[in-house]
Design a protein around this motif. Structure first.
Motif, PDB file in Angstrom:
ATOM      1  N   GLY A  52       7.780   1.474   5.305  1.00 24.00           N
ATOM      2  CA  GLY A  52       8.823   2.302   4.718  1.00 24.00           C
ATOM      3  C   GLY A  52       8.405   3.750   4.575  1.00 24.00           C
ATOM      4  N   ILE A  53       9.388   4.641   4.618  1.00 26.62           N
ATOM      5  CA  ILE A  53       9.176   6.074   4.436  1.00 26.62           C
ATOM      6  C   ILE A  53      10.229   6.576   3.465  1.00 26.62           C
ATOM      7  CG2 ILE A  53       9.102   8.340   5.522  1.00 26.62           C
ATOM      8  CD1 ILE A  53       8.290   7.020   8.105  1.00 26.62           C
ATOM      9  N   ASP A  54       9.798   7.244   2.369  1.00 23.45           N
ATOM     10  CA  ASP A  54      10.691   7.846   1.392  1.00 23.45           C
ATOM     11  C   ASP A  54      10.406   9.344   1.327  1.00 23.45           C
ATOM     12  OD1 ASP A  54      11.126   5.188   1.007  1.00 23.45           O
ATOM     13  OD2 ASP A  54      10.484   5.142  -1.089  1.00 23.45           O
ATOM     14  N   GLN A  55      11.461  10.140   1.193  1.00 23.25           N
ATOM     15  CA  GLN A  55      11.332  11.579   1.024  1.00 23.25           C
ATOM     16  C   GLN A  55      12.244  12.007  -0.101  1.00 23.25           C
ATOM     17  OE1 GLN A  55      12.275  13.272   4.855  1.00 23.25           O
ATOM     18  NE2 GLN A  55      10.220  12.901   5.668  1.00 23.25           N
ATOM     19  N   ALA A  56      11.696  12.750  -1.044  1.00 26.90           N
ATOM     20  CA  ALA A  56      12.471  13.238  -2.187  1.00 26.90           C
ATOM     21  C   ALA A  56      12.040  14.659  -2.498  1.00 26.90           C
ATOM     22  CB  ALA A  56      12.271  12.341  -3.408  1.00 26.90           C
ATOM     23  N   GLN A  57      12.987  15.453  -2.996  1.00 26.72           N
ATOM     24  CA  GLN A  57      12.678  16.825  -3.384  1.00 26.72           C
ATOM     25  C   GLN A  57      13.619  17.272  -4.488  1.00 26.72           C
ATOM     26  OE1 GLN A  57      13.365  19.606  -0.217  1.00 26.72           O
ATOM     27  NE2 GLN A  57      15.457  18.914   0.184  1.00 26.72           N
ATOM     28  N   VAL A  58      13.115  18.223  -5.284  1.00 27.95           N
ATOM     29  CA  VAL A  58      13.899  18.844  -6.349  1.00 27.95           C
ATOM     30  C   VAL A  58      14.189  20.274  -5.919  1.00 27.95           C
ATOM     31  CG1 VAL A  58      13.931  19.562  -8.758  1.00 27.95           C
ATOM     32  CG2 VAL A  58      12.906  17.388  -8.129  1.00 27.95           C
ATOM     33  N   LYS A  59      15.463  20.634  -5.870  1.00 28.14           N
ATOM     34  CA  LYS A  59      15.858  21.922  -5.315  1.00 28.14           C
ATOM     35  C   LYS A  59      15.360  23.095  -6.150  1.00 28.14           C
ATOM     36  CE  LYS A  59      20.047  19.997  -3.248  1.00 28.14           C
ATOM     37  NZ  LYS A  59      21.528  20.042  -3.196  1.00 28.14           N
ATOM     38  N   ASN A  99       0.853  -1.181   0.000  1.00 30.02           N
ATOM     39  CA  ASN A  99       0.000   0.000   0.000  1.00 30.02           C
ATOM     40  C   ASN A  99       0.890   1.232   0.000  1.00 30.02           C
ATOM     41  OD1 ASN A  99      -1.543   2.201   1.905  1.00 30.02           O
ATOM     42  ND2 ASN A  99      -2.967   1.102   0.569  1.00 30.02           N
ATOM     43  N   VAL A 100       0.690   2.094  -0.986  1.00 29.82           N
ATOM     44  CA  VAL A 100       1.527   3.274  -1.181  1.00 29.82           C
ATOM     45  C   VAL A 100       0.665   4.513  -0.985  1.00 29.82           C
ATOM     46  CG1 VAL A 100       3.023   4.529  -2.781  1.00 29.82           C
ATOM     47  CG2 VAL A 100       3.025   2.024  -2.776  1.00 29.82           C
ATOM     48  N   ARG A 101       1.138   5.412  -0.117  1.00 29.70           N
ATOM     49  CA  ARG A 101       0.416   6.657   0.148  1.00 29.70           C
ATOM     50  C   ARG A 101       1.360   7.840  -0.038  1.00 29.70           C
ATOM     51  NH1 ARG A 101      -4.498   6.334   2.827  1.00 29.70           N
ATOM     52  NH2 ARG A 101      -5.120   4.181   3.379  1.00 29.70           N
ATOM     53  N   ALA A 127       8.076  14.964  -2.643  1.00 31.20           N
ATOM     54  CA  ALA A 127       7.295  13.739  -2.507  1.00 31.20           C
ATOM     55  C   ALA A 127       7.636  13.063  -1.195  1.00 31.20           C
ATOM     56  CB  ALA A 127       7.563  12.789  -3.670  1.00 31.20           C
ATOM     57  N   ASN A 128       6.595  12.791  -0.410  1.00 33.28           N
ATOM     58  CA  ASN A 128       6.715  11.992   0.805  1.00 33.28           C
ATOM     59  C   ASN A 128       5.856  10.743   0.611  1.00 33.28           C
ATOM     60  OD1 ASN A 128       8.352  13.878   2.223  1.00 33.28           O
ATOM     61  ND2 ASN A 128       6.535  15.087   2.688  1.00 33.28           N
ATOM     62  N   VAL A 129       6.492   9.585   0.626  1.00 33.66           N
ATOM     63  CA  VAL A 129       5.811   8.328   0.318  1.00 33.66           C
ATOM     64  C   VAL A 129       5.911   7.403   1.521  1.00 33.66           C
ATOM     65  CG1 VAL A 129       5.669   6.368  -1.250  1.00 33.66           C
ATOM     66  CG2 VAL A 129       6.397   8.600  -2.121  1.00 33.66           C
ATOM     67  N   ASN A 130       4.744   6.910   1.955  1.00 38.66           N
ATOM     68  CA  ASN A 130       4.681   5.913   3.028  1.00 38.66           C
ATOM     69  C   ASN A 130       4.203   4.592   2.438  1.00 38.66           C
ATOM     70  OD1 ASN A 130       5.367   7.909   4.934  1.00 38.66           O
ATOM     71  ND2 ASN A 130       3.214   8.502   5.164  1.00 38.66           N
ATOM     72  N   THR A 131       4.867   3.497   2.799  1.00 40.04           N
ATOM     73  CA  THR A 131       4.510   2.184   2.256  1.00 40.04           C
ATOM     74  C   THR A 131       4.304   1.192   3.387  1.00 40.04           C
ATOM     75  OG1 THR A 131       6.826   1.504   2.022  1.00 40.04           O
ATOM     76  CG2 THR A 131       5.809   2.617   0.142  1.00 40.04           C
ATOM     77  N   LEU A 132       3.382   0.275   3.167  1.00 37.71           N
ATOM     78  CA  LEU A 132       3.135  -0.864   4.058  1.00 37.71           C
ATOM     79  C   LEU A 132       3.070  -2.109   3.182  1.00 37.71           C
ATOM     80  CD1 LEU A 132       2.457  -1.975   6.905  1.00 37.71           C
ATOM     81  CD2 LEU A 132       0.040  -1.600   6.345  1.00 37.71           C
ATOM     82  N   THR A 133       3.959  -3.057   3.395  1.00 37.75           N
ATOM     83  CA  THR A 133       4.110  -4.202   2.489  1.00 37.75           C
ATOM     84  C   THR A 133       4.013  -5.501   3.271  1.00 37.75           C
ATOM     85  OG1 THR A 133       5.601  -2.892   1.100  1.00 37.75           O
ATOM     86  CG2 THR A 133       5.575  -5.276   0.745  1.00 37.75           C
TER      87      THR A 133
END
Length: 342
Positions: A315-322, A179-181, A328-334
């Protein structure tokens, strides 16, 4: 005639000795197999060095070291009862000894101390005035007569030795539901993951797709310097559709993962952190202009002798373009269910 028999006996004993090796040689092969994560080979080799005739060449310290390696190998093979039995032997042999903390991870030393606390170790020293006088040992028996050979003797070659044992390659295949949020979507995807491990190196693949045109895939090359820590690197891609259009993010990740026991050898936990060495997004200015980091924690249930396992990861992912207003902040449950074969 007697000289010929002695020479013949020496010629027969020499190839037998060369094939089996000394206890120190066999012990070195066992330690090398343990370091290479070949726990099946390590366990069988250690049991051989702890059995006659090689056991007679070991002093107490070498025997204690072999028992520590054997207990750890049995633990990682999923044989918890055997590991406990081996550590009981270690406590009985050397109550003050313990597995080296520079070699074995905390889960091994904790298991040893748990076994030791469950046992009653009593050292009894008799009073000096109650020690009976020593009696001289009996004279040695007369030497046996030399063997008489009536035909040439050929040494039998063992069917298989540890040096020629098959190398263990572990294959893993699993199905997953994730599940991706993000800030704009919530989607569920189904897919698979697979890996192949040879000694300390493994290659892992993962792919899933689902709602909102969500597609996710990764390739990771892993190196395991120890049995509880690994380094991994490789690309990861994720694409999904939002109200404003499709978004795509590709990262080249470098990370580390630590594994630890939660309940014996059947329930294990892990934690991983990673950082992107490079990224590419489908928004201006594009590649190499941002940063991304993330992490994951999870728990794995291994069903003992069966090759089936289940895992739950968050899982928690964080990405940004300067240079753009994109983040983008992405939370996953697998949830993963898989098979493992050696």
């Amino acid at each position: 005639m007697r000289l010929r028999l002695v020479v013949l006996a020496l010629l027969v004993a020499t190839p037998l000795r060369a094939q089996t090796g000394s206890a120190s040689d066999v012990m070195a092969r066992a330690e090398r197999a343990y370091r290479d994560l070949e726990f099946d080979v390590a366990a069988s080799t250690l049991r051989r060095v702890l059995a006659p005739p090689l056991a007679a060449e070991l002093d107490d310290s070498a025997r204690a070291r072999a028992l520590a390696y054997l207990g750890a190998a049995e633990h990682y093979r999923g044989q918890s009862d055997s590991a406990i039995a081996v550590f009981r032997r270690l406590v009985e042999l050397a109550p003050e000894a313990q597995p080296d903390t520079l070699v074995f991870p905390p889960e091994i030393t904790d298991l040893y101390h748990t076994v030791r606390r469950s046992m009653t170790v009593v050292a009894v020293r008799p009073r000096p005035d109650t020690v009976p006088a020593r009696t001289p040992p009996p004279p040695p028996p007369p030497p046996a007569p030399p063997p008489v050979a009536t035909a040439p003797v050929q040494a039998r070659r063992p069917a298989q030795t540890e040096a020629g044992a098959p190398v263990t390659v572990t294959f893993t295949v699993a199905g997953l539901i994730t599940n991706v949020r993000t800030g704009s979507i919530a989607a569920t995807a189904a897919g698979f993951e697979s890996s192949v491990q040879f000694r300390r190196v493994a290659l892992a693949l993962r792919y899933a797709e689902g709602g909102h045109d969500l597609v996710e895939g990764s390739v990771a090359l892993r190196f395991m310097p120890t049995s509880w820590f690994s380094l991994q690197a490789g690309p990861h891609a994720r694409r999904y559709t939002t109200l404003s259009g499709p978004e795509r993010l590709v990262t080249w990740r470098l990370g580390g993962r630590g594994d630890f026991a939660l309940a014996g050898s059947s329930v294990r936990g892990h934690a991983m952190l990673w950082r992107a060495l490079a990224l590419a997004v489908n928004v201006p200015p594009g590649s190499g202009s941002g940063s991304a980091t993330g992490g994951e924690v999870g728990v794995t249930l291994d069903l003992g002798p069966r090759p089936v396992w289940f895992a739950l990861d968050v899982g928690i992912d964080q990405a940004q373009v300067k240079a753009a207003s994109w983040r983008a902040n992405v939370n996953t449950l697998t949830l993963t269910a898989g098979l493992r074969r050696r």
